[in-house]
Design a protein around this motif. Structure first.
Motif, PDB file in Angstrom:
ATOM      1  N   MET A   1    -109.873 -89.915  11.146  1.00  0.00           N
ATOM      2  CA  MET A   1    -110.622 -90.000   9.898  1.00  0.00           C
ATOM      3  C   MET A   1    -110.302 -91.320   9.220  1.00  0.00           C
ATOM      4  N   SER A   2    -111.294 -92.048   8.853  1.00  0.00           N
ATOM      5  CA  SER A   2    -111.024 -93.327   8.236  1.00  0.00           C
ATOM      6  C   SER A   2    -111.474 -93.325   6.784  1.00  0.00           C
ATOM      7  N   ARG A  22    -123.585 -97.267   8.945  1.00  0.00           N
ATOM      8  CA  ARG A  22    -123.113 -95.891   9.095  1.00  0.00           C
ATOM      9  C   ARG A  22    -122.047 -95.563   8.053  1.00  0.00           C
ATOM     10  N   SER A  23    -121.894 -94.256   7.823  1.00  0.00           N
ATOM     11  CA  SER A  23    -120.922 -93.795   6.826  1.00  0.00           C
ATOM     12  C   SER A  23    -119.540 -93.599   7.444  1.00  0.00           C
ATOM     13  N   PHE A  24    -119.394 -93.956   8.723  1.00  0.00           N
ATOM     14  CA  PHE A  24    -118.108 -93.738   9.404  1.00  0.00           C
ATOM     15  C   PHE A  24    -117.838 -94.886  10.359  1.00  0.00           C
ATOM     16  N   VAL A  25    -116.561 -94.990  10.746  1.00  0.00           N
ATOM     17  CA  VAL A  25    -116.167 -95.894  11.821  1.00  0.00           C
ATOM     18  C   VAL A  25    -115.422 -95.034  12.819  1.00  0.00           C
ATOM     19  N   ILE A  71    -120.944 -81.117   6.700  1.00  0.00           N
ATOM     20  CA  ILE A  71    -120.973 -82.485   7.235  1.00  0.00           C
ATOM     21  C   ILE A  71    -119.597 -83.109   7.067  1.00  0.00           C
ATOM     22  N   GLY A  72    -119.033 -83.621   8.170  1.00  0.00           N
ATOM     23  CA  GLY A  72    -117.723 -84.279   8.105  1.00  0.00           C
ATOM     24  C   GLY A  72    -116.607 -83.278   7.886  1.00  0.00           C
ATOM     25  N   PHE A  73    -116.467 -82.304   8.817  1.00  0.00           N
ATOM     26  CA  PHE A  73    -115.467 -81.238   8.607  1.00  0.00           C
ATOM     27  C   PHE A  73    -114.040 -81.693   8.891  1.00  0.00           C
ATOM     28  N   ILE A  94    -120.707 -80.584  11.503  1.00  0.00           N
ATOM     29  CA  ILE A  94    -121.008 -81.878  12.125  1.00  0.00           C
ATOM     30  C   ILE A  94    -119.836 -82.819  11.866  1.00  0.00           C
ATOM     31  N   GLU A  95    -119.359 -83.442  12.927  1.00  0.00           N
ATOM     32  CA  GLU A  95    -118.215 -84.367  12.808  1.00  0.00           C
ATOM     33  C   GLU A  95    -118.261 -85.357  13.980  1.00  0.00           C
ATOM     34  N   VAL A  96    -117.953 -86.617  13.694  1.00  0.00           N
ATOM     35  CA  VAL A  96    -117.937 -87.623  14.762  1.00  0.00           C
ATOM     36  C   VAL A  96    -116.538 -87.862  15.334  1.00  0.00           C
ATOM     37  N   HIS A  97    -115.539 -87.335  14.666  1.00  0.00           N
ATOM     38  CA  HIS A  97    -114.139 -87.569  15.030  1.00  0.00           C
ATOM     39  C   HIS A  97    -113.721 -86.540  16.090  1.00  0.00           C
ATOM     40  N   HIS A 121    -121.658 -85.757  16.358  1.00  0.00           N
ATOM     41  CA  HIS A 121    -122.662 -86.820  16.284  1.00  0.00           C
ATOM     42  C   HIS A 121    -122.862 -87.210  14.822  1.00  0.00           C
ATOM     43  N   ASP A 122    -123.572 -88.309  14.600  1.00  0.00           N
ATOM     44  CA  ASP A 122    -123.863 -88.760  13.238  1.00  0.00           C
ATOM     45  C   ASP A 122    -124.746 -87.731  12.521  1.00  0.00           C
ATOM     46  N   ALA A 123    -124.260 -87.252  11.387  1.00  0.00           N
ATOM     47  CA  ALA A 123    -124.985 -86.218  10.632  1.00  0.00           C
ATOM     48  C   ALA A 123    -126.368 -86.700  10.179  1.00  0.00           C
ATOM     49  N   VAL A 124    -126.496 -87.981   9.928  1.00  0.00           N
ATOM     50  CA  VAL A 124    -127.786 -88.503   9.459  1.00  0.00           C
ATOM     51  C   VAL A 124    -128.847 -88.269  10.545  1.00  0.00           C
ATOM     52  N   ILE A 141    -120.261 -80.896   1.778  1.00  0.00           N
ATOM     53  CA  ILE A 141    -119.663 -82.173   2.188  1.00  0.00           C
ATOM     54  C   ILE A 141    -118.397 -82.338   1.361  1.00  0.00           C
ATOM     55  N   PHE A 142    -117.274 -82.079   2.019  1.00  0.00           N
ATOM     56  CA  PHE A 142    -116.002 -82.080   1.300  1.00  0.00           C
ATOM     57  C   PHE A 142    -115.210 -83.347   1.611  1.00  0.00           C
ATOM     58  N   PHE A 143    -114.933 -84.099   0.582  1.00  0.00           N
ATOM     59  CA  PHE A 143    -114.120 -85.307   0.671  1.00  0.00           C
ATOM     60  C   PHE A 143    -114.680 -86.320   1.678  1.00  0.00           C
ATOM     61  N   PRO A 144    -115.959 -86.673   1.509  1.00  0.00           N
ATOM     62  CA  PRO A 144    -116.523 -87.706   2.376  1.00  0.00           C
ATOM     63  C   PRO A 144    -115.791 -89.027   2.139  1.00  0.00           C
ATOM     64  N   ASP A 145    -115.767 -89.868   3.167  1.00  0.00           N
ATOM     65  CA  ASP A 145    -115.077 -91.162   3.047  1.00  0.00           C
ATOM     66  C   ASP A 145    -115.550 -91.869   1.777  1.00  0.00           C
ATOM     67  N   PRO A 146    -114.620 -92.261   0.901  1.00  0.00           N
ATOM     68  CA  PRO A 146    -115.038 -92.814  -0.402  1.00  0.00           C
ATOM     69  C   PRO A 146    -115.557 -94.247  -0.343  1.00  0.00           C
ATOM     70  N   GLU A 216    -108.887 -74.996   0.436  1.00  0.00           N
ATOM     71  CA  GLU A 216    -108.420 -76.381   0.328  1.00  0.00           C
ATOM     72  C   GLU A 216    -108.566 -77.059   1.697  1.00  0.00           C
ATOM     73  N   THR A 217    -108.961 -78.331   1.698  1.00  0.00           N
ATOM     74  CA  THR A 217    -109.105 -79.030   2.981  1.00  0.00           C
ATOM     75  C   THR A 217    -107.878 -79.900   3.242  1.00  0.00           C
ATOM     76  N   LYS A 218    -107.792 -80.380   4.481  1.00  0.00           N
ATOM     77  CA  LYS A 218    -106.649 -81.212   4.852  1.00  0.00           C
ATOM     78  C   LYS A 218    -106.637 -82.506   4.030  1.00  0.00           C
ATOM     79  N   PHE A 219    -107.792 -83.107   3.889  1.00  0.00           N
ATOM     80  CA  PHE A 219    -107.883 -84.360   3.150  1.00  0.00           C
ATOM     81  C   PHE A 219    -107.540 -84.155   1.667  1.00  0.00           C
ATOM     82  N   GLU A 220    -107.932 -82.999   1.163  1.00  0.00           N
ATOM     83  CA  GLU A 220    -107.640 -82.661  -0.238  1.00  0.00           C
ATOM     84  C   GLU A 220    -106.124 -82.550  -0.452  1.00  0.00           C
TER      85      GLU A 220
HETATM   86  C1  LIG Z   1    -112.306 -88.268   4.592  1.00  0.00           C
HETATM   87  S1  LIG Z   1    -112.695 -87.241   5.915  1.00  0.00           S
HETATM   88  C2  LIG Z   1    -112.683 -85.599   5.194  1.00  0.00           C
HETATM   89  C3  LIG Z   1    -112.600 -84.522   6.227  1.00  0.00           C
HETATM   90  C4  LIG Z   1    -112.588 -83.078   5.705  1.00  0.00           C
HETATM   91  N1  LIG Z   1    -113.841 -82.732   5.064  1.00  0.00           N
HETATM   92  C5  LIG Z   1    -111.437 -82.829   4.779  1.00  0.00           C
HETATM   93  O1  LIG Z   1    -111.669 -82.703   3.568  1.00  0.00           O
HETATM   94  O2  LIG Z   1    -110.298 -82.744   5.269  1.00  0.00           O
HETATM   95  C6  LIG Z   1    -114.453 -87.526   6.133  1.00  0.00           C
HETATM   96  C7  LIG Z   1    -114.950 -87.124   7.509  1.00  0.00           C
HETATM   97  O3  LIG Z   1    -116.354 -87.301   7.567  1.00  0.00           O
HETATM   98  C8  LIG Z   1    -116.692 -87.733   8.867  1.00  0.00           C
HETATM   99  N2  LIG Z   1    -117.994 -88.403   8.772  1.00  0.00           N
HETATM  100  C9  LIG Z   1    -118.302 -89.466   7.994  1.00  0.00           C
HETATM  101  N3  LIG Z   1    -119.594 -89.792   8.123  1.00  0.00           N
HETATM  102  C10 LIG Z   1    -120.121 -88.910   9.027  1.00  0.00           C
HETATM  103  C11 LIG Z   1    -121.414 -88.754   9.586  1.00  0.00           C
HETATM  104  N4  LIG Z   1    -122.428 -89.562   9.246  1.00  0.00           N
HETATM  105  N5  LIG Z   1    -121.605 -87.772  10.486  1.00  0.00           N
HETATM  106  C12 LIG Z   1    -120.582 -86.952  10.835  1.00  0.00           C
HETATM  107  N6  LIG Z   1    -119.333 -87.045  10.337  1.00  0.00           N
HETATM  108  C13 LIG Z   1    -119.101 -88.025   9.442  1.00  0.00           C
HETATM  109  C14 LIG Z   1    -115.550 -88.650   9.260  1.00  0.00           C
HETATM  110  O4  LIG Z   1    -115.418 -88.764  10.660  1.00  0.00           O
HETATM  111  C15 LIG Z   1    -114.367 -87.949   8.635  1.00  0.00           C
HETATM  112  O5  LIG Z   1    -113.727 -87.073   9.539  1.00  0.00           O
END
Ligand SMILES: C[S@@+](CC[C@H](N)C(=O)[O-])C[C@H]1O[C@@H](n2cnc3c(N)ncnc32)[C@H](O)[C@@H]1O
Length: 242
Positions: A1-2, A22-25, A71-73, A94-97, A121-124, A141-146, A216-220
C-alpha cells in the motif's frame, strides 16, 4: 500500500501522456508465505479474472442479494469481518495490491465465506466495465491513498467524475461510505460529495458521520498510532437516474 509516489511513475519524461493518471502505484511489496500460498490455492475460487465484461452477480453468488462494493480493501481484514457479519449481503472487493489479495483469500477460506469475491485490478476500470448501473446498495472506500502533496492531489480517487460514476451504480437510497485520516482529504471529500447530483448527506449538510459501526481498518490503526483523526462521510442517493 502506498501513500506516496510521483507522477513520473506514470509519465516518465513525458513519454506516456495518454496513460490515465492512476490513484495507485503498484510496488513489489513483501508477500508472506501464507499470502503466496493463498494466492496460488484460492485465486481461481474467489478472484474474478474477467475485468472487461459485465459481472453476473446471480451466477457468481448463486442468489440475488444486496450487493456491497469495497474499493481498495488493503489487507482485507475489515472487509472479511463485514462479510462474515452480514451473510445476507454479497460483497465485491477491489484491490490492486497482490499481498492484500492473498491475505483476503486466506480470510475467505478460513472463515468459509461464500458471499465475497475479489477483483485484483484498477477499480476505475472495473466500475466502467463490470458493474451494472443501479446494482449496488453500498460502496465503501476506507482510507484511500491521500496523495497529500498538492501536486499529487489530482491522483486522489475521490473526484467529481468518479463520484458521479459511482452514484450511477447505486440503487436509489444506496450509500457511499468514505473514511479518511487526512483532514485535508476529508474536506475535499465533503466538497465533492456535497456538490454531487442526487446525493444527500445522511448526517446533515456539511456534517461527518458518527459511529457508523464499520470495523477498524489496518490503515486506520496506523493513523491512530500516528495521532491522526478519522473522518467518515455517508451519503445516500436520492433519485433513481434513467
Ligand atoms: C491507504 S490504503 C487503505 C487500505 C484499507 N482500506 C485500509 O484502510 O487499511 C489504499 C488502498 O487502495 C488501493 N487502491 C488505490 N487505488 C486503487 C484503485 N484504483 N483500484 C483498486 N485499488 C486501489 C491501494 O492499493 C491501497 O491498498
Amino acid at each position: 500500500m502506498s501513500i506516496s509516489g510521483s507522477d513520473s511513475d506514470n509519465n516518465k519524461a513525458g513519454t506516456e501522456h495518454h496513460r490515465p493518471l492512476r490513484s495507485f502505484v503498484i510496488r513489489a511489496g513483501r508477500q508472506t508465505a501464507s499470502q503466496k500460498e493463498a494466492l496460488e490455492k484460492y485465486w481461481s475460487h474467489y478472484v474474478i479474472d474477467d475485468t472487461t465484461s459485465p459481472l453476473d452477480t446471480e451466477a457468481v453468488f448463486g442468489r440475488k442479494a444486496p450487493l456491497v462494493l469495497e474499493i481498495g480493501f488493503g489487507m482485507g481484514d475489515s472487509l472479511a469481518e463485514m462479510a462474515a457479519a452480514n451473510p445476507d449481503h454479497d460483497f465485491i472487493g477491489i484491490e490492486v495490491h497482490r499481498p492484500g489479495v492473498g491475505k483476503l483469500l486466506g480470510h475467505i477460506e478460513r472463515l468459509g465465506l461464500s458471499n465475497l469475491r475479489i477483483y485484483c485490478h484498477d477499480a476505475v476500470e472495473i466500475l466502467a466495465n463490470c458493474i451494472a448501473d443501479h446494482s449496488l446498495t453500498t460502496v465503501q472506500i476506507f482510507f484511500p491513498d491521500p496523495w497529500h502533496k498538492k501536486k499529487h492531489n489530482k491522483r486522489r480517487l475521490v473526484q467529481p467524475a468518479f463520484i458521479a460514476d459511482l452514484s450511477q451504480k447505486l440503487v436509489t437510497g444506496g450509500t457511499i461510505h468514505l473514511a479518511t485520516d487526512w483532514q485535508h482529504y476529508a474536506e475535499h471529500m465533503m466538497d465533492v460529495m456535497s456538490a454531487a447530483e442526487a446525493l444527500e448527506n445522511t448526517a446533515g449538510a456539511g456534517a461527518y458521520a458518527q459511529s457508523t459501526g464499520r470495523p477498524e481498518t489496518k490503515f486506520e490503526r496506523r493513523g491512530h498510532r500516528l495521532g491522526h483523526g478519522v473522518w467518515d462521510l455517508v451519503f445516500r442517493t436520492t433519485v433513481m437516474k434513467p
